[in-house]
Scaffold this active site. Structure first.
Site, PDB file in Angstrom:
ATOM      1  N   GLU A 131       0.841  -1.178   0.000  1.00  0.00           N
ATOM      2  CA  GLU A 131       0.000   0.000   0.000  1.00  0.00           C
ATOM      3  C   GLU A 131       0.892   1.250   0.000  1.00  0.00           C
ATOM      4  OE1 GLU A 131      -1.794   0.007   3.883  1.00  0.00           O
ATOM      5  OE2 GLU A 131      -2.271   2.127   3.767  1.00  0.00           O
ATOM      6  N   ASP A 167      -0.651  -1.547   6.139  1.00  0.00           N
ATOM      7  CA  ASP A 167      -0.503  -1.082   7.517  1.00  0.00           C
ATOM      8  C   ASP A 167      -1.376  -1.903   8.456  1.00  0.00           C
ATOM      9  OD1 ASP A 167       1.134   0.886   6.616  1.00  0.00           O
ATOM     10  OD2 ASP A 167      -0.389   2.473   6.670  1.00  0.00           O
ATOM     11  N   ASP A 175      -3.434  -1.106  10.604  1.00  0.00           N
ATOM     12  CA  ASP A 175      -4.443  -0.236  11.215  1.00  0.00           C
ATOM     13  C   ASP A 175      -5.734  -0.318  10.393  1.00  0.00           C
ATOM     14  OD1 ASP A 175      -3.992   1.138   8.907  1.00  0.00           O
ATOM     15  OD2 ASP A 175      -3.230   2.959   9.861  1.00  0.00           O
ATOM     16  N   ASP A 189      -7.186   1.720   8.233  1.00  0.00           N
ATOM     17  CA  ASP A 189      -7.048   1.999   6.804  1.00  0.00           C
ATOM     18  C   ASP A 189      -6.373   0.847   6.081  1.00  0.00           C
ATOM     19  OD1 ASP A 189      -8.315   4.353   6.753  1.00  0.00           O
ATOM     20  OD2 ASP A 189      -6.505   5.609   6.781  1.00  0.00           O
TER      21      ASP A 189
END
Ligand code: 0RA
Length: 645
Positions: free
Chosen positions: A433, A511, A513, A515
Site C-alpha cells: 500500500e 498497515d 491499522d 485503513d
C-alpha cells in the site's frame, strides 16, 4: 468361541487395524490436509452421519459442542447406531462403524446415503485421528458406550444404564501428534458450515455451542440454525446486504429423472454473479454438470422469453450467456447417489445425467415465474440488455489488459521492482500500500526472489464497479501484467490463465491499522471476485507487520499484540520505550525485512476460503452500501484484527 471363529476375528481385526493405521500414516489422503481445514473436516464428517440419519427421516435435532478442551461433541436424536452383534465381523455393529474404514452405513443397504464429507470417509477416520473418542448410543431403553484411543478400541461395547432417550453421541479429541499446527477450533468456521447445512436440509435444527468462552453477560455462546424454507432463505441470507430488483426469490424443489434438484435464485442491483452449487451437501467450488445444467436452463428460458417479448427489437448487441447472470445470486443443490468428483480439488461434478435434470428443472421453474410475474420478467430482460452493452465496453478494456499481458516480456509495469530469480515457484511479489512503504520494501527486500509492486492509495472497490471499469483500472491492470495472468475468453470473461504466473506467493502488505485493513480487504475482494483461482490454489498471503517496537538501551524487540508487548516490557524490565507503529512507513528497511519480509522470521497468513457462500456474503457486506451490518461485523471481529475469509 471356536478356534476357527477366533482366528477369523483376529484376522479381520488386523485388517481393520491396517486401515486405521493407514489413515494415521496418510491422513491427507482422507481429510485433505492436517491443518486447520482438516481439523474442521473431522467435525463435518461426524455431523454428516447425523445429517444422513435426519435425511432418512429419523432425526431432527443435531447439536455440536466445542468443549472447553477443544474436544467436540456431536449429538443427534436418531435411532442410534446399532449395538448388536455384527455377524460378519463378530463384534458390535457400533465397533465396526467406528473402527472399519469405509464401513459407515454399509449394513443398511436401503438407506440412501446422500451426505458424506468431502471424501465421504466416515467416522472411523475421525476415530483414527483422535487421541480419544467416546461413542454413546441411546437405544432400546439403554445407554451403550465404547471408547477408543487413536482408533484402538479400549473395551467392548457396554451398557452403562437405562434411558428413555434415543440417539447417538460422539465426543472426540483430535490427535495433537497429527494436527501439529493447531487443534484449536474456530467458532465462525464451524458456524458457517452448520448454518449452510441447516439451509441445505430444511427442517433440521442444528445448534452450535462454544463452551470455551462466555459472552459479555457471562453466558455460554449458543447459536441455533434452522430453516423452514431452505434454499430460498439461504439466497435471502446471502443477499441480505444487496438490493433485490425482483419481487420474490425464484425457487423450485423436486425430482427430475430420479435426481432430487433444488434451486433458488434472485436478481440484485450489483454486477456480480454469485452461483453456489452443492452435491450431497458438499460445496462444489469447481462447478460441474449441475452448474452447466443451471446455466443452460437459465439462458435458454430467458432468451426465449426475451425474444418473444419484443423487448430485444432495438438491441444491437448480441447477448451472451454471461449477460443473463449479472446481479444473479443462485444456489443449486442436487443429491446424487454415486457422485463422480473431478477437478483439481475434487469439487467438480462429473455425472453427465445431471445436466439435463437441472436444466429442465430450471426451465420449468423460471417459465412459470416469468408468466406469473410480468413486471419482474421485464426488469430481468432489461437488466440483461444493459449487461450486454456493458460487456461490449468491458471487452474493449479487457483486450487492452490482454494486449499488455501478451507484451509483458519487457512490458512489465514501470512501478514493479522485479526480482532476478525466474523460477515462479521461488518468487514472491509484495503488493504494498502506497509509494512510500513501497520504497522501504524495495530497499528492505531480498531482490533475488522478492518483487515489489506498490499500489496507489485505495484500490477500486470491485464490488460496486462494472466489469469494464475494473479492467480499465490502472492498479488492476498493473496487477494482471505483473503477475503474468491473462484473462477472459468470450464465454467466461473471468477465466484465468495461470500458466504464465510469475510468482507463487502473492503477499498483500498493508498497515496494521483500520485503513490498512480496509485496503487489504479491497485487494482481497478483487482477488475473490476476479482471481478466485489464485485464492483457491493457495497463492495469496497476507503479511503481518508488528504493532509495537519495545526498546531498552540497545535492545529492540517487536510485538504483534498488546499481550506480547507487555510480556516483552516485563522481560526487559524497568523503563522501556514503546513505539506503536502506525504504518509500514514508520519502519526502516531493515526493520521491515526483519519483522515482515524475511522468510526466517515473518509470519505469512495464507488466505483460504472456508465457506464460499459466507465469503461472498461478507465481501458484499463489507464493500456494499449498508453501514450497520458492516459496523456490527467489524466490532465483532475487531479483536482478532485479521481477516479469515
Ligand atoms: C445404520 C443403521 C441404523 C442407524 C444408523 C446407521 C445411524 C448412524 C449414525 C451415525 C450418527 N448418528 C447415527 N444414527 C443412526 C439403524 C437401523 C435400525 O435401527 O433399524
Amino acid at each position: 468361541m471356536s478356534e476357527d471363529k477366533k482366528h477369523n476375528y483376529s484376522a479381520d481385526s488386523i485388517q481393520a487395524l491396517e486401515g486405521m493405521e493407514h489413515v494415521r500414516m496418510r491422513p491427507s489422503m482422507y481429510i485433505g490436509d492436517v491443518g486447520t481445514r482438516g481439523l474442521h473436516h473431522l467435525v463435518y464428517e461426524v455431523v454428516d452421519n447425523s445429517i444422513d440419519e435426519a435425511l432418512a427421516g429419523h432425526c431432527d435435532v443435531i447439536s455440536v459442542d466445542i468443549n472447553e478442551d477443544n474436544s467436540i461433541t456431536v449429538r443427534d436424536n436418531g435411532r442410534g447406531i446399532p449395538v448388536g452383534l455384527h455377524k460378519k465381523e463378530g463384534v458390535s455393529a457400533l465397533e465396526v462403524v467406528m473402527t472399519k474404514i469405509g464401513a459407515g452405513g454399509k449394513f443398511d443397504k436401503d438407506s440412501y446415503k446422500v451426505s458424506g464429507g468431502l471424501h465421504g470417509v466416515g467416522v472411523s477416520c475421525v476415530n483414527a485421528l483422535s487421541e480419544h473418542l467416546k461413542a454413546t448410543v441411546f437405544r432400546d431403553g439403554k445407554i451403550w458406550e465404547q471408547e477408543y484411543e487413536k482408533g484402538k478400541t479400549l473395551y467392548p461395547v457396554k451398557s452403562v444404564g437405562g434411558t428413555d432417550k434415543k440417539g447417538t453421541e460422539v465426543t472426540f479429541t483430535p490427535d495433537k501428534t497429527i494436527f501439529e499446527q493447531t487443534t484449536e477450533y474456530n467458532y465462525e468456521t464451524l458456524a458457517a458450515r452448520m448454518r449452510e447445512l441447516a439451509y441445505l436440509n430444511k427442517g433440521i435444527t442444528v445448534t452450535l455451542t462454544d463452551k470455551r468462552n462466555k459472552d459479555d453477560e457471562g453466558n455460554i455462546i449458543v447459536e441455533t440454525f434452522h430453516s423452514n424454507e431452505g434454499l430460498s432463505e439461504f439466497v435471502r441470507y446471502l443477499d441480505s446486504t444487496r438490493t433485490p430488483v425482483i419481487q420474490h426469490v425464484i425457487a423450485m424443489e423436486g425430482e427430475k429423472n430420479g435426481i432430487p434438484v433444488e434451486v433458488a435464485m434472485i436478481y440484485n442491483d450489483s454486477y456480480s454473479e454469485n452461483l453456489h452449487s452443492y452435491v450431497n451437501n458438499i460445496n462444489t467450488h469447481e462447478g460441474g454438470t449441475h452448474l452447466s445444467g443451471f446455466r443452460r436452463g437459465l439462458t435458454g428460458t430467458l432468451k426465449k422469453y426475451a425474444d418473444n417479448s419484443g423487448l430485444l427489437k432495438n438491441v444491437k448487441y448480441e447477448i451472451a450467456g454471461d449477460d443473463f447472470r449479472e446481479g444473479l445470486t443462485a444456489i443449486i443443490s442436487v443429491k446424487v447417489a454415486e457422485p463422480q468428483f473431478e477437478g483439481q480439488t475434487k469439487t467438480k461434478l462429473g455425472n453427465r445425467e445431471v445436466t439435463s435434470a437441472v436444466s429442465q428443472a430450471v426451465s420449468e421453474m423460471l417459465t412459470d415465474y416469468l408468466e406469473e410475474n410480468p413486471n419482474d420478467a421485464k426488469t430481468i430482460v432489461q437488466k440483461v440488455i444493459l449487461a450486454a452493452q456493458a460487456r461490449h465496453a468491458a471487452r474493449k478494456a479487457r483486450e487492452m489488459v490482454q494486449r499488455k499481458t501478451v507484451m509483458s516480456i519487457g512490458g512489465l509495469p514501470g512501478k514493479l521492482s522485479d526480482c532476478s530469480e525466474t523460477d515462479p515457484a521461488m518468487c514472491e511479489i509484495f503488493l504494498v500500500e502506497g509509494d512510500s512503504a513501497g520504497g522501504t520494501a524495495k530497499q528492505g527486500r531480498d531482490r533475488n526472489f522478492q518483487a515489489i509492486l506498490p499500489l496507489r492509495g485505495k484500490i477500486l472497490n470491485v464490488e460496486k464497479a462494472m466489469q469494464h471499469k475494473v479492467f480499465e483500472n490502472e492498479e488492476i491492470k498493473n496487477m494482471f501484467t505483473a503477475l503474468g495472468i491473462s484473462i477472459g475468453t468470450e464465454e467466461d470473461p473471468r477465466a484465468l490463465n495461470l500458466s504464465k504466473l510469475r510468482y507463487h506467493k502473492v503477499v498483500i502488505m498493508c498497515d496494521a491499522d483500520v485503513d490498512g485493513s480496509h485496503i487489504a480487504t479491497l485487494i482481497l475482494t478483487f482477488f475473490f471476485r476476479y482471481m478466485r483461482d489464485m485464492v483457491e490454489q493457495g497463492y495469496i498471503y497476507i503479511a503481518t507487520p508488528p504493532l509495537y517496537l519495545v526498546k531498552k538501551g540497545q535492545k529492540r524487540e517487536y510485538a504483534w499484540d498488546d499481550n506480547q508487548r507487555d510480556l516483552i516490557a516485563h522481560k526487559l524490565g524497568g523503563s522501556v520505550t514503546i513505539q506503536r507503529y502506525k504504518g509500514l512507513g514508520e519502519m526502516n528497511a531493515e526493520q521491515l525485512w526483519d519483522t515482515t519480509m524475511n522468510p526466517e522470521f515473518r509470519t505469512l497468513r495464507k488466505v483460504v476460503i472456508d465457506s464460499a457462500t459466507e465469503a461472498d456474503r461478507v465481501f458484499s457486506m463489507l464493500m456494499g452500501d449498508e453501514v450497520p451490518p458492516r459496523r456490527d461485523f467489524i466490532e465483532r471481529n475487531a479483536k482478532y484484527a485479521n481477516i479469515d475469509a
